[in-house]
Design an enzyme around this catalytic site. Structure first.
Site, mmCIF file in Angstrom:
data_model
loop_
_atom_site.group_PDB
_atom_site.id
_atom_site.type_symbol
_atom_site.label_atom_id
_atom_site.label_comp_id
_atom_site.label_asym_id
_atom_site.label_seq_id
_atom_site.Cartn_x
_atom_site.Cartn_y
_atom_site.Cartn_z
ATOM 1 N N CYS A 115 0.819 -1.225 0.000
ATOM 2 C CA CYS A 115 0.000 0.000 0.000
ATOM 3 C C CYS A 115 0.847 1.267 0.000
ATOM 4 C CB CYS A 115 -0.938 0.026 1.202
ATOM 5 S SG CYS A 115 -2.019 -1.391 1.263
ATOM 6 N N HIS A 256 -3.448 7.196 3.013
ATOM 7 C CA HIS A 256 -3.861 5.932 2.385
ATOM 8 C C HIS A 256 -5.237 5.568 2.929
ATOM 9 C CE1 HIS A 256 -4.204 1.879 1.163
ATOM 10 N NE2 HIS A 256 -3.891 1.349 2.344
ATOM 11 N N ASN A 286 -10.362 0.034 -0.022
ATOM 12 C CA ASN A 286 -8.903 0.119 0.050
ATOM 13 C C ASN A 286 -8.319 -0.359 -1.286
ATOM 14 O OD1 ASN A 286 -6.168 -0.340 0.494
ATOM 15 N ND2 ASN A 286 -6.454 -1.290 2.500
HETATM 16 O O1 UT7 Z 1 -4.016 -1.157 3.657
HETATM 17 C C1 UT7 Z 1 -3.028 -1.725 4.439
HETATM 18 C C2 UT7 Z 1 -3.242 -1.588 5.860
HETATM 19 N N1 UT7 Z 1 -4.507 -2.098 6.277
HETATM 20 C C3 UT7 Z 1 -4.982 -1.700 7.416
HETATM 21 O O2 UT7 Z 1 -4.382 -0.895 8.055
HETATM 22 C C4 UT7 Z 1 -6.269 -2.308 7.899
HETATM 23 C C5 UT7 Z 1 -6.241 -2.395 9.397
HETATM 24 N N2 UT7 Z 1 -7.341 -3.109 10.016
HETATM 25 C C6 UT7 Z 1 -8.648 -2.756 9.937
HETATM 26 O O3 UT7 Z 1 -9.016 -1.862 9.200
HETATM 27 C C7 UT7 Z 1 -9.608 -3.451 10.853
HETATM 28 O O4 UT7 Z 1 -8.893 -4.206 11.800
HETATM 29 C C8 UT7 Z 1 -10.651 -4.376 10.128
HETATM 30 C C9 UT7 Z 1 -11.631 -3.543 9.345
HETATM 31 C C10 UT7 Z 1 -9.919 -5.331 9.207
HETATM 32 C C11 UT7 Z 1 -11.441 -5.181 11.161
HETATM 33 O O5 UT7 Z 1 -12.090 -4.291 12.045
HETATM 34 P P1 UT7 Z 1 -11.951 -4.480 13.637
HETATM 35 O O6 UT7 Z 1 -12.786 -3.459 14.253
HETATM 36 O O7 UT7 Z 1 -10.486 -4.470 13.947
HETATM 37 O O8 UT7 Z 1 -12.603 -5.886 13.860
HETATM 38 P P2 UT7 Z 1 -11.989 -7.218 14.502
HETATM 39 O O9 UT7 Z 1 -11.093 -7.890 13.524
HETATM 40 O O10 UT7 Z 1 -11.457 -6.898 15.875
HETATM 41 O O11 UT7 Z 1 -13.296 -8.082 14.686
HETATM 42 C C12 UT7 Z 1 -14.348 -7.706 15.589
HETATM 43 C C13 UT7 Z 1 -15.481 -8.693 15.416
HETATM 44 C C14 UT7 Z 1 -15.041 -10.148 15.448
HETATM 45 O O12 UT7 Z 1 -16.085 -10.898 16.034
HETATM 46 P P3 UT7 Z 1 -15.997 -11.342 17.577
HETATM 47 O O13 UT7 Z 1 -14.764 -12.164 17.697
HETATM 48 O O14 UT7 Z 1 -15.949 -10.066 18.345
HETATM 49 O O15 UT7 Z 1 -17.273 -12.100 17.750
HETATM 50 C C15 UT7 Z 1 -14.931 -10.514 13.999
HETATM 51 O O16 UT7 Z 1 -15.097 -11.891 13.767
HETATM 52 O O17 UT7 Z 1 -16.078 -8.504 14.127
HETATM 53 C C16 UT7 Z 1 -16.086 -9.727 13.415
HETATM 54 N N3 UT7 Z 1 -15.945 -9.439 12.002
HETATM 55 C C17 UT7 Z 1 -16.975 -9.164 11.210
HETATM 56 N N4 UT7 Z 1 -18.293 -9.096 11.448
HETATM 57 C C18 UT7 Z 1 -19.105 -8.785 10.429
HETATM 58 C C19 UT7 Z 1 -14.786 -9.362 11.264
HETATM 59 N N5 UT7 Z 1 -15.089 -9.066 10.008
HETATM 60 C C20 UT7 Z 1 -16.437 -8.928 9.948
HETATM 61 C C21 UT7 Z 1 -17.325 -8.633 8.903
HETATM 62 N N6 UT7 Z 1 -18.647 -8.556 9.181
HETATM 63 N N7 UT7 Z 1 -16.904 -8.380 7.641
#
Ligand code: UT7
Length: 329
Positions: A115, A256, A286
């Site tokens: 990225c 980004h 993204n």
């Molecule tokens: O471009 C290069 C760099 N990229 C980045 O910097 C991206 C960085 N990361 C992020 O943007 C975020 O971490 C994500 C958008 C990928 C994920 O968001 P988050 O708020 O960090 O969610 P999480 O991974 O902590 O997941 C929270 C909950 C989990 O469920 P439980 O364990 O709390 O029951 C996940 O399983 O949300 C769940 N979850 C979803 N639920 C509905 C993860 N993905 C989804 C989804 N829909 N698509």
């Protein structure tokens, strides 16, 4: 004699027509429009069809750049493409773009910095121009991430989209405008936070790879998130310090587009009002290396960036890689 500055003299972008909405994703994986919007700020992203190769999209974006810069394609002597999702692994994406564009006089190569690829490519271009090795360098960020995204993995497939953005750089003897400072950084020990396990020479393509889906991009989201905010803010402070400027001097922040919450947290940590941060992640998701040049082109064409604007671009991605570039437009 003082070194010339390197100015950006044209911009362009191209995105595929097909839109993949959050509602579409609801039918593909266990997710919801509400979750995606609240956690990422994304409403929709563009997905390329089979014919919309990066060479094809790149040609359209670069033609806009050359038109806005008033430069003939035969005067381009270098093309640098930042990409993590090239049309093919050999030759480089830049070679295919050079052929499609008909830039017969250009040397062409890729930069692999995920990225951060566009800002890395821009820094290389700056070096080539300042050293006198190149006069007109097309700097391109191009991604067809839909081809390396696992549409069975809800934690990543909601994020990514396709598109191309580009700019042209050349020397400027007057030091009033151009790139004021830039900063690049890498921490390869954190590579496995965001990577593709299979498909390279260590794990060459195999039938097993199709089953375990290791061909696709994988990301440890929350951990990557934390690094993104801290490292992007650090990079911004570094380029501002190198230019003897402060956050108050910045007119437009182009971060980004990885996650709206990352953009907001980064702006806050740098000390720049969030209203100064350009956001188009809602429409494109993204797009990795393409996100900054696409946003730059949008800002220029909308008149948000005008002559004399101070523009701070900041990137973060797989590698981990990150960096920032400060430009007086
Ligand atoms: O471009 C290069 C760099 N990229 C980045 O910097 C991206 C960085 N990361 C992020 O943007 C975020 O971490 C994500 C958008 C990928 C994920 O968001 P988050 O708020 O960090 O969610 P999480 O991974 O902590 O997941 C929270 C909950 C989990 O469920 P439980 O364990 O709390 O029951 C996940 O399983 O949300 C769940 N979850 C979803 N639920 C509905 C993860 N993905 C989804 C989804 N829909 N698509």
């Amino acid at each position: 004699m003082k070194q010339p500055r390197v100015e950006l003299i044209g911009t362009g972008r191209h995105v595929p027509e097909h839109i993949l909405t959050n509602a579409d994703l609801e039918t593909m994986v266990d997710t919801s429009d509400k979750w995606i919007l609240e956690r990422t700020g994304i409403r929709e992203r563009r997905i390329a069809t089979a014919d919309e190769t990066l060479a094809f999209m790149g040609k359209l974006a670069c033609e806009q750049v050359l038109e806005s810069a008033g430069v003939d394609v035969m005067d381009v002597d270098t093309i640098i493409v930042g990409t993590a999702s090239p049309d093919r692994l050999l030759p480089s994406q830049a070679c295919d773009l050079q052929a499609t564009l008909g830039a017969e006089n250009a040397a062409a190569f890729d930069v692999g910095a995920a990225c951060s690829g566009f800002l890395y490519a821009l820094a290389v271009a700056e070096g080539l121009v300042v050293s006198g090795q190149a006069r007109h360098v097309l700097v391109v960020g191009a991604e067809r991430l839909s081809k390396i995204t696992d549409y069975q993995d809800r934690s990543t497939c909601i994020l990514f989209g396709d598109g191309v953005g580009a700019t042209l750089v050349r020397a400027r003897q007057e030091r009033d405008r151009g790139i004021l400072s830039s900063y690049l950084k890498t921490d390869g020990t954190l590579a496995e936070l965001l990577y593709r396990p299979g498909g390279g020479a260590v794990h060459p393509p195999s039938l097993e790879m199709l089953n375990d889906r290791s061909y696709y991009l994988r990301m440890a989201g929350p951990e990557t998130f934390k690094h993104a905010v801290v490292k992007m803010a650090d990079a911004c402070h570094e380029v501002l310090a190198r230019a003897g400027m402060s956050p108050d001097d910045v007119d437009v922040l182009i971060p980004h587009q990885a996650n709206l919450r990352i953009i907001e947290a980064t702006a806050k940590r740098i000390g720049i009002p969030v209203e100064k941060a350009f956001v188009n992640i809602d429409r494109y998701g993204n797009t990795s290396a393409a996100s900054i040049p696409m946003a730059l082109d949008e800002c220029v064409r909308e008149g948000r960036i005008t002559e004399g604007s101070t523009v701070l671009m900041v990137a973060f991605g797989g590698g981990l890689t990150w960096g920032a570039t400060l430009v007086r437009w």
